[in-house]
Design a protein around this motif. Structure first.
Motif, PDB file in Angstrom:
ATOM      1  N   THR A  70     -13.430 -34.436 -20.920  1.00 14.05           N
ATOM      2  CA  THR A  70     -14.054 -33.816 -22.086  1.00 14.05           C
ATOM      3  C   THR A  70     -13.150 -32.755 -22.690  1.00 14.05           C
ATOM      4  OG1 THR A  70     -16.260 -34.226 -21.210  1.00 14.05           O
ATOM      5  CG2 THR A  70     -16.072 -32.512 -22.883  1.00 14.05           C
ATOM      6  N   GLN A  71     -12.551 -31.931 -21.832  1.00  9.87           N
ATOM      7  CA  GLN A  71     -11.647 -30.887 -22.309  1.00  9.87           C
ATOM      8  C   GLN A  71     -10.470 -31.505 -23.062  1.00  9.87           C
ATOM      9  OE1 GLN A  71     -11.469 -27.275 -21.280  1.00  9.87           O
ATOM     10  NE2 GLN A  71     -13.624 -27.438 -20.754  1.00  9.87           N
ATOM     11  N   LEU A  72      -9.908 -32.585 -22.525  1.00 12.62           N
ATOM     12  CA  LEU A  72      -8.796 -33.261 -23.183  1.00 12.62           C
ATOM     13  C   LEU A  72      -9.240 -33.864 -24.514  1.00 12.62           C
ATOM     14  CD1 LEU A  72      -5.858 -34.268 -23.153  1.00 12.62           C
ATOM     15  CD2 LEU A  72      -6.693 -36.312 -21.976  1.00 12.62           C
ATOM     16  N   TYR A  73     -10.381 -34.498 -24.510  1.00 11.23           N
ATOM     17  CA  TYR A  73     -10.929 -35.110 -25.727  1.00 11.23           C
ATOM     18  C   TYR A  73     -11.096 -34.066 -26.825  1.00 11.23           C
ATOM     19  CZ  TYR A  73     -14.303 -37.492 -28.763  1.00 11.23           C
ATOM     20  OH  TYR A  73     -14.946 -38.044 -29.835  1.00 11.23           O
ATOM     21  N   LYS A  74     -11.708 -32.945 -26.489  1.00  9.72           N
ATOM     22  CA  LYS A  74     -11.938 -31.884 -27.483  1.00  9.72           C
ATOM     23  C   LYS A  74     -10.612 -31.270 -27.945  1.00  9.72           C
ATOM     24  CE  LYS A  74     -16.474 -31.918 -27.441  1.00  9.72           C
ATOM     25  NZ  LYS A  74     -17.311 -32.106 -28.596  1.00  9.72           N
ATOM     26  N   ALA A  75      -9.662 -31.101 -27.027  1.00 11.02           N
ATOM     27  CA  ALA A  75      -8.351 -30.556 -27.407  1.00 11.02           C
ATOM     28  C   ALA A  75      -7.667 -31.476 -28.409  1.00 11.02           C
ATOM     29  CB  ALA A  75      -7.480 -30.373 -26.166  1.00 11.02           C
ATOM     30  N   ARG A  76      -7.719 -32.772 -28.154  1.00 12.57           N
ATOM     31  CA  ARG A  76      -7.102 -33.724 -29.071  1.00 12.57           C
ATOM     32  C   ARG A  76      -7.771 -33.706 -30.439  1.00 12.57           C
ATOM     33  NH1 ARG A  76      -6.203 -39.074 -25.267  1.00 12.57           N
ATOM     34  NH2 ARG A  76      -4.288 -38.354 -24.272  1.00 12.57           N
ATOM     35  N   LEU A  77      -9.097 -33.611 -30.449  1.00 12.84           N
ATOM     36  CA  LEU A  77      -9.800 -33.545 -31.734  1.00 12.84           C
ATOM     37  C   LEU A  77      -9.380 -32.321 -32.532  1.00 12.84           C
ATOM     38  CD1 LEU A  77     -13.474 -34.616 -30.852  1.00 12.84           C
ATOM     39  CD2 LEU A  77     -11.730 -35.948 -32.066  1.00 12.84           C
TER      40      LEU A  77
ATOM     41  N   GLU B 298      -6.284 -29.922 -36.955  1.00 14.81           N
ATOM     42  CA  GLU B 298      -5.314 -28.927 -37.414  1.00 14.81           C
ATOM     43  C   GLU B 298      -4.103 -29.584 -38.061  1.00 14.81           C
ATOM     44  OE1 GLU B 298      -5.649 -25.575 -37.580  1.00 14.81           O
ATOM     45  OE2 GLU B 298      -7.702 -25.967 -36.927  1.00 14.81           O
ATOM     46  N   LEU B 299      -3.651 -30.695 -37.499  1.00 13.23           N
ATOM     47  CA  LEU B 299      -2.528 -31.411 -38.107  1.00 13.23           C
ATOM     48  C   LEU B 299      -2.912 -31.968 -39.477  1.00 13.23           C
ATOM     49  CD1 LEU B 299      -1.107 -33.201 -34.950  1.00 13.23           C
ATOM     50  CD2 LEU B 299       0.076 -31.475 -36.332  1.00 13.23           C
ATOM     51  N   THR B 300      -4.145 -32.422 -39.594  1.00 12.60           N
ATOM     52  CA  THR B 300      -4.631 -32.913 -40.889  1.00 12.60           C
ATOM     53  C   THR B 300      -4.649 -31.779 -41.910  1.00 12.60           C
ATOM     54  OG1 THR B 300      -5.938 -34.629 -39.813  1.00 12.60           O
ATOM     55  CG2 THR B 300      -6.549 -34.059 -42.064  1.00 12.60           C
ATOM     56  N   LYS B 301      -5.087 -30.588 -41.483  1.00  5.81           N
ATOM     57  CA  LYS B 301      -5.087 -29.426 -42.382  1.00  5.81           C
ATOM     58  C   LYS B 301      -3.683 -29.088 -42.866  1.00  5.81           C
ATOM     59  CE  LYS B 301      -9.021 -26.974 -40.382  1.00  5.81           C
ATOM     60  NZ  LYS B 301      -9.403 -25.777 -39.614  1.00  5.81           N
TER      61      LYS B 301
ATOM     62  N   GLU C 252       5.626 -26.404 -34.609  1.00  8.46           N
ATOM     63  CA  GLU C 252       4.279 -26.474 -35.182  1.00  8.46           C
ATOM     64  C   GLU C 252       3.274 -26.947 -34.132  1.00  8.46           C
ATOM     65  OE1 GLU C 252       4.145 -27.661 -39.735  1.00  8.46           O
ATOM     66  OE2 GLU C 252       5.527 -28.966 -38.623  1.00  8.46           O
ATOM     67  N   ILE C 253       3.644 -27.982 -33.397  1.00  6.51           N
ATOM     68  CA  ILE C 253       2.753 -28.501 -32.352  1.00  6.51           C
ATOM     69  C   ILE C 253       2.551 -27.448 -31.278  1.00  6.51           C
ATOM     70  CG2 ILE C 253       2.498 -30.227 -30.521  1.00  6.51           C
ATOM     71  CD1 ILE C 253       3.965 -32.183 -32.378  1.00  6.51           C
ATOM     72  N   TYR C 254       3.621 -26.794 -30.881  1.00  2.28           N
ATOM     73  CA  TYR C 254       3.540 -25.758 -29.855  1.00  2.28           C
ATOM     74  C   TYR C 254       2.582 -24.641 -30.284  1.00  2.28           C
ATOM     75  CZ  TYR C 254       5.012 -22.012 -26.713  1.00  2.28           C
ATOM     76  OH  TYR C 254       5.023 -20.983 -25.803  1.00  2.28           O
ATOM     77  N   GLN C 255       2.697 -24.204 -31.510  1.00  2.00           N
ATOM     78  CA  GLN C 255       1.820 -23.138 -32.009  1.00  2.00           C
ATOM     79  C   GLN C 255       0.361 -23.592 -32.043  1.00  2.00           C
ATOM     80  OE1 GLN C 255       2.613 -19.944 -32.406  1.00  2.00           O
ATOM     81  NE2 GLN C 255       4.653 -20.518 -31.722  1.00  2.00           N
ATOM     82  N   LEU C 256       0.133 -24.847 -32.402  1.00  2.00           N
ATOM     83  CA  LEU C 256      -1.238 -25.372 -32.412  1.00  2.00           C
ATOM     84  C   LEU C 256      -1.803 -25.439 -30.999  1.00  2.00           C
ATOM     85  CD1 LEU C 256      -0.935 -28.242 -35.042  1.00  2.00           C
ATOM     86  CD2 LEU C 256      -1.994 -25.991 -35.350  1.00  2.00           C
TER      87      LEU C 256
ATOM     88  N   ASP D  78      -8.472 -21.589 -23.731  1.00  5.82           N
ATOM     89  CA  ASP D  78      -7.767 -21.662 -22.446  1.00  5.82           C
ATOM     90  C   ASP D  78      -8.036 -22.959 -21.687  1.00  5.82           C
ATOM     91  OD1 ASP D  78      -8.237 -18.131 -21.769  1.00  5.82           O
ATOM     92  OD2 ASP D  78      -6.621 -19.156 -22.808  1.00  5.82           O
ATOM     93  N   GLY D  79      -9.287 -23.342 -21.558  1.00  4.22           N
ATOM     94  CA  GLY D  79      -9.627 -24.547 -20.807  1.00  4.22           C
ATOM     95  C   GLY D  79      -9.049 -25.792 -21.432  1.00  4.22           C
ATOM     96  N   TYR D  80      -9.190 -25.913 -22.736  1.00  8.47           N
ATOM     97  CA  TYR D  80      -8.641 -27.065 -23.452  1.00  8.47           C
ATOM     98  C   TYR D  80      -7.127 -27.126 -23.269  1.00  8.47           C
ATOM     99  CZ  TYR D  80     -13.001 -27.341 -26.255  1.00  8.47           C
ATOM    100  OH  TYR D  80     -14.285 -27.457 -26.682  1.00  8.47           O
ATOM    101  N   ARG D  81      -6.479 -25.973 -23.481  1.00 11.42           N
ATOM    102  CA  ARG D  81      -5.017 -25.905 -23.420  1.00 11.42           C
ATOM    103  C   ARG D  81      -4.508 -26.247 -22.017  1.00 11.42           C
ATOM    104  NH1 ARG D  81      -4.457 -21.112 -25.138  1.00 11.42           N
ATOM    105  NH2 ARG D  81      -4.257 -20.099 -23.132  1.00 11.42           N
ATOM    106  N   THR D  82      -5.182 -25.736 -20.999  1.00  7.77           N
ATOM    107  CA  THR D  82      -4.746 -25.995 -19.631  1.00  7.77           C
ATOM    108  C   THR D  82      -4.837 -27.474 -19.295  1.00  7.77           C
ATOM    109  OG1 THR D  82      -5.463 -23.780 -18.964  1.00  7.77           O
ATOM    110  CG2 THR D  82      -5.130 -25.392 -17.208  1.00  7.77           C
ATOM    111  N   VAL D  83      -5.966 -28.084 -19.596  1.00  4.86           N
ATOM    112  CA  VAL D  83      -6.138 -29.507 -19.308  1.00  4.86           C
ATOM    113  C   VAL D  83      -5.172 -30.334 -20.148  1.00  4.86           C
ATOM    114  CG1 VAL D  83      -7.728 -31.463 -19.440  1.00  4.86           C
ATOM    115  CG2 VAL D  83      -8.516 -29.283 -18.510  1.00  4.86           C
ATOM    116  N   PHE D  84      -5.033 -29.997 -21.427  1.00  9.62           N
ATOM    117  CA  PHE D  84      -4.115 -30.731 -22.290  1.00  9.62           C
ATOM    118  C   PHE D  84      -2.698 -30.682 -21.733  1.00  9.62           C
ATOM    119  CE2 PHE D  84      -1.079 -31.108 -25.754  1.00  9.62           C
ATOM    120  CZ  PHE D  84      -1.516 -32.271 -26.383  1.00  9.62           C
ATOM    121  N   ASN D  85      -2.232 -29.510 -21.358  1.00 15.43           N
ATOM    122  CA  ASN D  85      -0.878 -29.366 -20.820  1.00 15.43           C
ATOM    123  C   ASN D  85      -0.700 -30.144 -19.523  1.00 15.43           C
ATOM    124  OD1 ASN D  85       0.199 -27.776 -22.860  1.00 15.43           O
ATOM    125  ND2 ASN D  85      -0.414 -25.873 -21.896  1.00 15.43           N
ATOM    126  N   LEU D  86      -1.688 -30.038 -18.630  1.00 15.06           N
ATOM    127  CA  LEU D  86      -1.576 -30.744 -17.353  1.00 15.06           C
ATOM    128  C   LEU D  86      -1.568 -32.257 -17.549  1.00 15.06           C
ATOM    129  CD1 LEU D  86      -3.883 -28.563 -15.092  1.00 15.06           C
ATOM    130  CD2 LEU D  86      -1.390 -28.768 -14.961  1.00 15.06           C
TER     131      LEU D  86
END
Length: 134
Positions: free
Chosen positions: A112-119, A124-127, A70-74, A80-88
Motif C-alpha cells: 500500500t505504501q508503495l502504491y500510494k508513493a507511486r500515485l 507530481e510528474l504530471t503537474k 527532479e525525481i530525487y526532489q519529488l 516518511d513511510g512512503y519514501r522508505t518503502v519506495f526506496n527499499l
C-alpha cells in the motif's frame, strides 16, 4: 556516518570471497543503519488501509526526459513511510516480504505504501508537464 564507522571497525573481520565481497555487505549494513535511525527517531509513518494488489497504471513514457534531480526532489517530498518503502523496493530491490520484516509492518502495508508513493510521484510528474503515453 554510523554505518561507515561500523564498516571500518569490522572490515578486518570480513572474509574475502572475491571481487563482490564488500559491496553487498556495505549495502546491507547501510540499509540497516538507516532503518535503525528511523526507528530511533520514531518518525511518523503514514500507514494507509490495506488495498488490493493493484499496481498504478505505469504506461508513463517520459522517464527518459525527467531529470534525476527532479525525481530525487519529488521522492524527498514523500511522507516518511512512503519514501522508505519506495526506496527499499524501487531503489534497493527488496521484496515486500523483506521490507515488512525490516520495518515491522505487514506485506500488504508495504504494498500500500508503495502504491500510494507511486500515485503521488505520477501526479507530481504530471503537474510538472510530463505526460503519460497511450
Amino acid at each position: 556516518m554510523n554505518g561507515f564507522l561500523k564498516f571500518f571497525n569490522s572490515v578486518s573481520k570480513i572474509e574475502y570471497r572475491g571481487e563482490n565481497t564488500l559491496e553487498p555487505y556495505l549495502k546491507k549494513l547501510m540499509v540497516n543503519e538507516c532503518l535503525m535511525f528511523i526507528r530511533q527517531r520514531k518518525m511518523n509513518w503514514v500507514l494507509m488501509e490495506e488495498i488490493a494488489d493493484e499496481e498504478p497504471v505505469s504506461n508513463f513514457s517520459a522517464y527518459e526526459q525527467v531529470e534525476e534531480e527532479e525525481i530525487y526532489q519529488l521522492i524527498l517530498k514523500l511522507p516518511d513511510g512512503y519514501r522508505t518503502v519506495f526506496n527499499l523496493f524501487a531503489i534497493e530491490g527488496f521484496s515486500h516480504k523483506e521490507i515488512a520484516a525490516q520495518l515491522r509492518i505487514s506485506e500488504n502495508t508495504s504494498k500500500t505504501q508503495l502504491y500510494k508513493a507511486r500515485l503521488i510521484l505520477q501526479a507530481e510528474l504530471t503537474k510538472l508537464g510530463y505526460n503519460y503515453g497511450t
